[in-house]
Design an enzyme around this catalytic site. Structure first.
Site, PDB file in Angstrom:
ATOM      1  N   ASP A  10      87.424 -29.583   4.130  1.00 53.49           N
ATOM      2  CA  ASP A  10      87.017 -30.507   4.946  1.00 53.49           C
ATOM      3  C   ASP A  10      87.198 -31.992   4.445  1.00 53.49           C
ATOM      4  O   ASP A  10      86.892 -32.221   3.190  1.00 53.49           O
ATOM      5  CB  ASP A  10      85.617 -30.157   5.819  1.00 53.49           C
ATOM      6  CG  ASP A  10      85.684 -31.333   6.716  1.00 53.49           C
ATOM      7  OD1 ASP A  10      86.776 -31.310   7.701  1.00 53.49           O
ATOM      8  OD2 ASP A  10      84.618 -31.983   7.145  1.00 53.49           O
ATOM      9  N   ASP A  12      86.578 -35.658   6.352  1.00 54.22           N
ATOM     10  CA  ASP A  12      85.632 -36.443   6.515  1.00 54.22           C
ATOM     11  C   ASP A  12      83.999 -35.806   6.458  1.00 54.22           C
ATOM     12  O   ASP A  12      83.767 -34.854   6.522  1.00 54.22           O
ATOM     13  CB  ASP A  12      85.345 -36.746   8.085  1.00 54.22           C
ATOM     14  CG  ASP A  12      86.916 -37.604   8.273  1.00 54.22           C
ATOM     15  OD1 ASP A  12      87.075 -38.330   7.719  1.00 54.22           O
ATOM     16  OD2 ASP A  12      87.520 -36.984   9.285  1.00 54.22           O
ATOM     17  N   GLY A  61      83.313 -32.473  13.197  1.00 55.67           N
ATOM     18  CA  GLY A  61      84.236 -31.620  12.867  1.00 55.67           C
ATOM     19  C   GLY A  61      85.259 -30.887  13.923  1.00 55.67           C
ATOM     20  O   GLY A  61      86.169 -30.161  13.664  1.00 55.67           O
ATOM     21  N   ARG A  64      89.410 -34.865  18.692  1.00 50.91           N
ATOM     22  CA  ARG A  64      89.006 -35.931  19.617  1.00 50.91           C
ATOM     23  C   ARG A  64      88.746 -35.397  20.737  1.00 50.91           C
ATOM     24  O   ARG A  64      87.682 -35.648  21.598  1.00 50.91           O
ATOM     25  CB  ARG A  64      89.689 -37.067  19.567  1.00 50.91           C
ATOM     26  CG  ARG A  64      89.510 -38.150  18.199  1.00 50.91           C
ATOM     27  CD  ARG A  64      90.233 -39.532  18.570  1.00 50.91           C
ATOM     28  NE  ARG A  64      91.533 -39.314  18.989  1.00 50.91           N
ATOM     29  CZ  ARG A  64      92.658 -39.192  18.174  1.00 50.91           C
ATOM     30  NH1 ARG A  64      92.454 -39.074  16.907  1.00 50.91           N
ATOM     31  NH2 ARG A  64      94.041 -39.257  18.891  1.00 50.91           N
ATOM     32  N   SER A 139      91.696 -35.072  11.996  1.00 53.02           N
ATOM     33  CA  SER A 139      92.035 -36.018  12.313  1.00 53.02           C
ATOM     34  C   SER A 139      93.678 -36.507  11.964  1.00 53.02           C
ATOM     35  O   SER A 139      94.106 -35.899  10.998  1.00 53.02           O
ATOM     36  CB  SER A 139      91.227 -37.138  11.382  1.00 53.02           C
ATOM     37  OG  SER A 139      91.896 -38.525  11.386  1.00 53.02           O
ATOM     38  N   ASP A 197      80.859 -29.853   5.992  1.00 58.84           N
ATOM     39  CA  ASP A 197      79.617 -30.378   6.183  1.00 58.84           C
ATOM     40  C   ASP A 197      79.189 -30.256   7.605  1.00 58.84           C
ATOM     41  O   ASP A 197      78.142 -30.550   8.033  1.00 58.84           O
ATOM     42  CB  ASP A 197      79.718 -31.574   5.665  1.00 58.84           C
ATOM     43  CG  ASP A 197      80.341 -32.597   6.579  1.00 58.84           C
ATOM     44  OD1 ASP A 197      81.725 -32.152   7.068  1.00 58.84           O
ATOM     45  OD2 ASP A 197      80.177 -33.875   6.878  1.00 58.84           O
TER      46      ASP A 197
END
Length: 252
Positions: A10, A12, A61, A64, A139, A197
């Site tokens: 991942d 971010d 995760g 949007r 993203s 995370d």
């Protein structure tokens, strides 16, 4: 059992220190809209967005649009879906997502992007081990952010929000993004580790039946550690420093 050949990361919160900005952008977005959605009653204002608990449980995760939908559902707020062309605002799901995008982009222009100190050494070691690596993100900013952080060269492929939209891949906790990344690396889930995370990301790794699902708990939060394990992490680490050794121990 096949050798572990690949790792899907991942972006971010794992590779880039952007999770706090995402949380702040979501808070600015939702708190700006809540008075419109739930006007004050008898002088009581609507409860602000919790940038720790609600961010972790509802939007971290996720894409949007999925994050907006999850928050609205949790608060029992109904909005029309709108269309992708909706300008930033509060009237539709797409408008709220566009508002968050606008806020986050402004933060990036002001503050830039930072990577974690443990990332490069871990990626360099994996390269020495001949483990192929992919980065995954919901993203559309992921490629430019990884390029700005000078990390893009460590990855054999990237599956970001633009790729997900082009391929109509569902977001986490569906494992589609991870499965696409593993496939691009020429590896099966049984040959691949996932590092995440976010709870939704760990769930995706679990649902995809990946060989090793690593939960990253950078804040050393015992509640988050337990939640990552409960949602499917085989292993929880405080940073990426222990990842190469964990992968070596899992390779027969």
């Amino acid at each position: 059992m096949s050798d572990l050949r690949a790792v899907v990361f991942d972006t971010d919160g794992v590779l880039l220190a952007t999770a706090d900005r995402h949380a702040a952008a979501w808070k600015e977005t939702f708190d700006g809209c809540l008075p419109e959605w739930q006007p004050s009653y008898a002088g009581v204002r609507p409860r602000p967005f919790d940038a720790v608990r609600e961010y972790r449980d509802l939007v971290d995760g996720r894409s949007r649009l999925d994050g907006v939908r999850a928050f609205l559902g949790a608060r029992h707020i109904g909005l029309p879906p709108g269309t992708p062309g909706d300008p930033p605002g509060c009237a539709t799901v797409h408008a709220v997502a566009a508002r968050k995008e606008e806020v986050f982009s402004a933060m990036l222009r002001t503050d830039g992007v930072r990577t974690f100190d443990d990332v490069r050494p871990a990626l360099q070691r994996l390269g020495e081990m001949e483990v192929r690596c992919a980065a995954v993100s919901a993203s559309r900013h992921a490629r430019s952010l990884l390029e700005s952080a000078e990390l893009i060269g460590y990855f054999d492929t990237l599956v970001d929000g633009q790729a997900a939209a082009a391929l109509a891949l569902p977001g986490k906790p569906d494992p589609a993004l991870f499965l696409e990344a593993a496939g691009r690396l020429g590896a099966t889930p049984a040959q691949t580790a996932v590092v995440e995370d976010a709870i939704a990301g760990v769930e995706a790794g679990h649902q995809g039946r990946f060989r090793l699902v690593v939960g990253l708990n950078r804040e050393a939060d015992p509640h988050m550690r337990d939640a990552l394990r409960a949602h499917g992490a085989h292993l929880v680490l405080p940073d990426l420093g222990g990842l190469p050794a964990a992968l070596e121990g899992d390779r027969p």
